[in-house]
Design a protein around this motif. Structure first.
Motif, PDB file in Angstrom:
ATOM      1  N   ARG A 110       0.840  -1.211   0.000  1.00 36.09           N
ATOM      2  CA  ARG A 110       0.000   0.000   0.000  1.00 36.09           C
ATOM      3  C   ARG A 110       0.874   1.260   0.000  1.00 36.09           C
ATOM      4  N   ASN A 159      22.415   5.262  -1.307  1.00 34.92           N
ATOM      5  CA  ASN A 159      22.028   4.840   0.040  1.00 34.92           C
ATOM      6  C   ASN A 159      23.155   5.133   1.002  1.00 34.92           C
ATOM      7  N   HIS A 161      24.077   3.483   3.488  1.00 39.43           N
ATOM      8  CA  HIS A 161      24.824   2.246   3.732  1.00 39.43           C
ATOM      9  C   HIS A 161      25.004   1.534   2.388  1.00 39.43           C
ATOM     10  N   LYS A 226      11.568  12.781  11.877  1.00 37.73           N
ATOM     11  CA  LYS A 226      12.218  12.218  10.680  1.00 37.73           C
ATOM     12  C   LYS A 226      12.244  13.260   9.570  1.00 37.73           C
TER      13      LYS A 226
HETATM   14  P1  NAD Z   1      14.706  -0.504   6.459  1.00 32.95           P
HETATM   15  O1  NAD Z   1      15.132  -0.550   7.883  1.00 32.95           O
HETATM   16  O2  NAD Z   1      14.630  -1.779   5.694  1.00 32.95           O
HETATM   17  O3  NAD Z   1      15.668   0.483   5.632  1.00 32.95           O
HETATM   18  C1  NAD Z   1      16.036   1.748   6.159  1.00 32.95           C
HETATM   19  C2  NAD Z   1      16.631   2.609   5.084  1.00 32.95           C
HETATM   20  O4  NAD Z   1      16.969   3.877   5.640  1.00 32.95           O
HETATM   21  C3  NAD Z   1      17.920   2.049   4.490  1.00 32.95           C
HETATM   22  O5  NAD Z   1      18.017   2.478   3.154  1.00 32.95           O
HETATM   23  C4  NAD Z   1      18.996   2.698   5.342  1.00 32.95           C
HETATM   24  O6  NAD Z   1      20.255   2.748   4.703  1.00 32.95           O
HETATM   25  C5  NAD Z   1      18.393   4.091   5.478  1.00 32.95           C
HETATM   26  N1  NAD Z   1      18.862   4.837   6.641  1.00 32.95           N
HETATM   27  C6  NAD Z   1      18.894   4.432   7.922  1.00 32.95           C
HETATM   28  N2  NAD Z   1      19.372   5.426   8.704  1.00 32.95           N
HETATM   29  C7  NAD Z   1      19.638   6.477   7.878  1.00 32.95           C
HETATM   30  C8  NAD Z   1      20.144   7.789   8.080  1.00 32.95           C
HETATM   31  N3  NAD Z   1      20.451   8.218   9.303  1.00 32.95           N
HETATM   32  N4  NAD Z   1      20.280   8.590   7.009  1.00 32.95           N
HETATM   33  C9  NAD Z   1      19.951   8.154   5.758  1.00 32.95           C
HETATM   34  N5  NAD Z   1      19.467   6.930   5.508  1.00 32.95           N
HETATM   35  C10 NAD Z   1      19.319   6.110   6.564  1.00 32.95           C
HETATM   36  O7  NAD Z   1      13.304   0.276   6.449  1.00 32.95           O
HETATM   37  P2  NAD Z   1      12.114   0.198   5.400  1.00 32.95           P
HETATM   38  O8  NAD Z   1      11.155  -0.836   5.824  1.00 32.95           O
HETATM   39  O9  NAD Z   1      12.655   0.180   4.017  1.00 32.95           O
HETATM   40  O10 NAD Z   1      11.397   1.610   5.681  1.00 32.95           O
HETATM   41  C11 NAD Z   1      12.018   2.809   5.286  1.00 32.95           C
HETATM   42  C12 NAD Z   1      11.299   3.978   5.909  1.00 32.95           C
HETATM   43  O11 NAD Z   1       9.959   4.047   5.417  1.00 32.95           O
HETATM   44  C13 NAD Z   1      11.159   3.895   7.436  1.00 32.95           C
HETATM   45  O12 NAD Z   1      11.430   5.181   7.960  1.00 32.95           O
HETATM   46  C14 NAD Z   1       9.718   3.511   7.663  1.00 32.95           C
HETATM   47  O13 NAD Z   1       9.228   3.970   8.894  1.00 32.95           O
HETATM   48  C15 NAD Z   1       9.067   4.247   6.497  1.00 32.95           C
HETATM   49  N6  NAD Z   1       7.755   3.749   6.101  1.00 32.95           N
HETATM   50  C16 NAD Z   1       6.850   4.672   5.690  1.00 32.95           C
HETATM   51  C17 NAD Z   1       5.606   4.264   5.286  1.00 32.95           C
HETATM   52  C18 NAD Z   1       4.612   5.287   4.800  1.00 32.95           C
HETATM   53  O14 NAD Z   1       3.453   4.933   4.591  1.00 32.95           O
HETATM   54  N7  NAD Z   1       5.009   6.491   4.555  1.00 32.95           N
HETATM   55  C19 NAD Z   1       5.265   2.915   5.302  1.00 32.95           C
HETATM   56  C20 NAD Z   1       6.230   1.982   5.697  1.00 32.95           C
HETATM   57  C21 NAD Z   1       7.488   2.417   6.092  1.00 32.95           C
END
Ligand code: NAD
Length: 313
Positions: A110, A159, A161, A226
């Motif tokens: 979604r 990215n 990382h 964030k």
């Molecule tokens: P994940 O933990 O698998 O990946 C995290 C990502 O953020 C990686 O690319 C990592 O390298 C990067 N990252 C971590 N710390 C960082 C920093 N300080 N600076 C820059 N990059 C950094 O997480 P995910 O499941 O891929 O989710 C990513 C984000 O999306 C999360 O913040 C999550 O809360 C958000 N999210 C939002 C929605 C929405 O509806 N908007 C839905 C699901 C997840």
């Protein structure tokens, strides 16, 4: 009560029907036919977990329910996903539970559908280069959903990382698109559509790095504090969102609004564009930005889709 497992969700919900469900609920929200209830999110003081509820009612579709779940940081060590959620649907006429649906896969679908909706309605038709900022779990879903919206010729990615970039490369490969890991300067200079999906708490992309005509889908910022892009960049764009109240409190817009760079009235619900009440992009060189904060109604829409598909079998 129907029980729909994670595995079944993966069989019955794909990017196409998730897109239609999310597009429909954004349109219903903008018409005032569907609304989200206040989000509950609490640290439970156990297993370092954050737990809460997202809920809402889509009167037009007859979908009432909630998503319960959150974040358990210790899960990965046990081979489980840190984000865990389950959707419960209720009969809106009687309040009786109608379905319990696994929410982990559906959350990714979604979320990807939301940015895909923004790309369909806001990106330039001639967009050729897709830029990905972030390479976590969400990023693969995001790229697959985006690829269906424009005739992208290649993908560039960044990215924090670098060891995670292989996920972007593999996904692009699966889609038959060349992939290159690049600096943020190059990403901003080359990409026509940029999706950011990180858990960053400080701006990554700067105003000076993004070229005119770009569409940005900022999907990572869903919590107070964030931030993925400079507030000055948000202020320089035509801003759209899933829900204005969330954009200004927990979304990317919280910073630009907090600094007084934009006013809430400048933020348009994407549903207004879907419903043709707002033209969307106004010029080829305008930068458009979608602040995807993630609303409960998106979860309910895809869960209802999964439940209906199982019932129809
Ligand atoms: P994940 O933990 O698998 O990946 C995290 C990502 O953020 C990686 O690319 C990592 O390298 C990067 N990252 C971590 N710390 C960082 C920093 N300080 N600076 C820059 N990059 C950094 O997480 P995910 O499941 O891929 O989710 C990513 C984000 O999306 C999360 O913040 C999550 O809360 C958000 N999210 C939002 C929605 C929405 O509806 N908007 C839905 C699901 C997840």
């Amino acid at each position: 009560m129907l029980i729909v497992s994670e595995e079944t969700c993966q069989k019955v919900v794909g990017h196409k029907n998730a897109f239609t469900a999310v597009e429909g609920v954004f349109a219903a929200m903008a018409r005032g036919d569907a609304y989200n209830f206040p989000v509950v999110r609490e640290a439970i003081g156990h297993a370092d977990a954050l737990y809460g509820f997202k809920s809402g009612f889509d009167r037009a579709a007859g979908v009432l329910g909630l998503k319960a779940g959150g974040y358990w940081p210790g899960n990965e060590k046990q081979g489980l996903t840190n984000h865990q959620s389950t959707v419960f649907l209720f009969n809106p006429d009687t309040g009786q539970p109608s379905a319990m649906v696994g929410g982990n896969y559906l959350t990714a679908m979604r979320t990807a559908a939301a940015s895909a909706v923004s790309i369909r309605y806001l990106a330039r038709e001639d967009a050729k280069v897709l830029g990905m900022v972030g390479a976590g779990f969400q990023s693969a879903f995001q790229m697959r959903a985006a690829a269906a919206q424009r005739k992208f010729e290649r993908v560039v990615g960044w990215n924090l990382h670098p060891e995670m970039l292989s996920r972007l490369e593999q996904t692009a490969d699966e889609l038959g698109l060349p992939f290159e890991a690049v600096s943020l300067d190059r990403l901003g200079a080359e990409a026509d559509v940029i999706i950011s999906t990180t858990s960053s708490f400080a701006p990554i992309l700067k105003r000076s790095q993004v070229k005119p005509g770009t569409h940005l889908a900022c999907m990572g910022t869903d919590t107070k504090g964030k931030q993925e892009v400079e507030a000055e960049l948000v202020a320089a764009t035509a801003v759209f969102t899933d829900e204005v109240a969330q954009a200004v409190s927990i979304g990317e817009c919280q910073h630009a609004v907090g600094l007084g760079l934009i006013d809430e009235s400048r933020i348009t619900p994407i549903g207004a564009v879907i419903n043709r009440e707002h033209p969307g992009r106004s010029a080829a060189d305008e930068i458009t930005l979608f602040d995807g904060t993630g609303v409960g109604l998106q979860d309910l829409a895809v869960a209802a889709l999964a439940a209906a598909a199982v019932q129809a079998e």
